[in-house]
Scaffold this active site. Structure first.
Site, mmCIF file in Angstrom:
data_model
loop_
_atom_site.group_PDB
_atom_site.id
_atom_site.type_symbol
_atom_site.label_atom_id
_atom_site.label_comp_id
_atom_site.label_asym_id
_atom_site.label_seq_id
_atom_site.Cartn_x
_atom_site.Cartn_y
_atom_site.Cartn_z
ATOM 1 C CB CYS A 34 -0.977 0.006 1.170
ATOM 2 S SG CYS A 34 -0.258 0.379 2.783
ATOM 3 N N GLY A 82 2.280 -0.763 8.876
ATOM 4 C CA GLY A 82 1.402 0.227 9.488
ATOM 5 C C GLY A 82 1.316 1.468 8.628
ATOM 6 C CG LEU A 83 -2.254 2.695 7.036
ATOM 7 C CD1 LEU A 83 -3.739 3.007 7.078
ATOM 8 C CD2 LEU A 83 -1.748 2.629 5.600
ATOM 9 C CB SER A 124 6.459 6.629 16.270
ATOM 10 O OG SER A 124 6.551 8.012 16.016
ATOM 11 C CE1 TYR A 148 2.435 6.145 12.446
ATOM 12 C CE2 TYR A 148 3.506 8.002 13.530
ATOM 13 C CZ TYR A 148 3.582 6.758 12.939
ATOM 14 O OH TYR A 148 4.794 6.116 12.847
ATOM 15 C CE LYS A 152 3.768 3.233 14.308
ATOM 16 N NZ LYS A 152 4.149 1.929 13.719
#
Length: 333
Positions: A34, A82-83, A124, A148, A152
């Protein structure tokens, strides 16, 4: 060891695959493509001089993941899939929770069923949020500022609960700062689809003529030159940090969160100046208003990685820019 990389054709995953293969590990890759390219697999195989078993698939496919773990006798999973767009996560939060949190839970279920209990998670520095002090150490309060970052943190918390429920698990959450750069071969690097969200690939596209100019969001921060300062780390240092975490899981159980950064904040202008040396040309830029949610400065405290993993970043900012430009020149041919 036999290692499964989820999202293994992405920017960080592909560089980690190269490092692990170079150390003699057997690497298996699953990626739904993706935000990555199938051609990266061929480049990886050129670097490693060997083939990688590859599955085009999604970590939310429980049956597929269980079969990969069993068929390849996987001993450890490194979970990159992961996006990662902060902006998109705010527009479509359900997509991010489904993919990042739901995908991680499915992966854990598959691992539990296959009795694979070593996991390294791609986390992150966004989990920290607004700094209460700097540098961020691993004990800093966690309060992400965007969806986001919350995905995480949720995965970190689930992994922590999982390790408490079963002491046989060995889990390392690696909190990345700002990875840039590319493999020294120039064969793999960061090539996002569409308009880049991150500074380095945006610079690359400006210098190569794909975009007209670089937007500098704010030059009036309370920093050394008014632009935001970040802890940029060479992606190969980051990849080697995963190899060090893998070695750590062999002898340690439980859950650990560990920063991977340099401990040095560089400004937007520092990065631009270094890249201009790499490309031997000026970078057209326009100063814009600050973006909502951007922090003036953040950087890592890196002692825990040194103490637990015997790892520290070695490559400097100029090498980060030189390698990025080398990759960009190859990518545009």
């Amino acid at each position: 060891m036999n290692i499964l990389l989820t999202g293994g054709l992405g920017f960080i995953g592909s560089h980690t695959a190269a490092v692990l293969a170079g150390e003699g590990h057997e690497v298996v890759i699953i990626d739904n493509l993706c935000n990555s390219q199938r051609q990266t697999l061929g480049s990886l195989e050129m670097i490693a001089g060997k083939k990688f078993p590859f599955y085009e698939g999604d970590v939310r496919d429980l049956t597929l993941v269980k079969s990969i773990l069993q068929d390849h006798q996987i001993e450890c999973v490194i979970h990159f899939a992961g996006l990662k767009s902060v902006a998109e996560s705010g527009v479509d939060p359900l997509k991010y929770f489904d993919n990042n949190v739901g995908g991680s839970i499915t992966l854990m279920e598959a691992m539990q069923a296959a009795n694979v209990k070593k996991l390294i998670f791609s986390s992150s520095a966004t989990v920290y949020g607004i700094p209460q002090y700097l540098p961020y150490d691993e004990e800093h309060p966690l309060s992400p500022m965007n969806v986001y970052g919350r995905t995480k943190l949720q995965v970190e918390e689930i992994l922590q609960d999982l390790s408490r429920s079963d002491p046989d698990w060995s889990i390392v959450c690696l909190r990345y700062f700002n990875p840039i750069g590319a493999h020294e071969s120039g064969l793999i690097g960061e090539l996002p689809q569409g308009i880049p969200n991150n500074l380095m690939p945006y610079i690359c596209q400006v210098v190569s003529g794909k975009l007209p100019h670089l937007n500098v969001f704010g030059d009036d921060y309370d920093t050394k030159d008014g632009t935001g300062e970040r802890d940029y780390i060479h992606v190969m240092d980051l990849a080697e940090g995963h190899a060090a975490a893998l070695a750590f899981t062999r002898d340690h159980k439980g859950w650990e969160a560990i920063n991977l950064g340099t401990g040095i904040p560089y400004s937007v202008y520092d990065l631009i100046n270094a890249f201009e040396k790499s490309a031997k040309q000026a970078i057209p830029k326009m100063v814009k208003e600050r973006r909502s949610g951007d922090l003036p400065i953040y950087f890592a405290k890196v002692e825990k990685a040194k103490n637990l993993l015997n790892w520290e970043a070695k490559r400097d900012l100029q090498l980060m820019c030189d390698s990025s430009w080398k990759y960009q020149q190859g990518a545009k041919r």
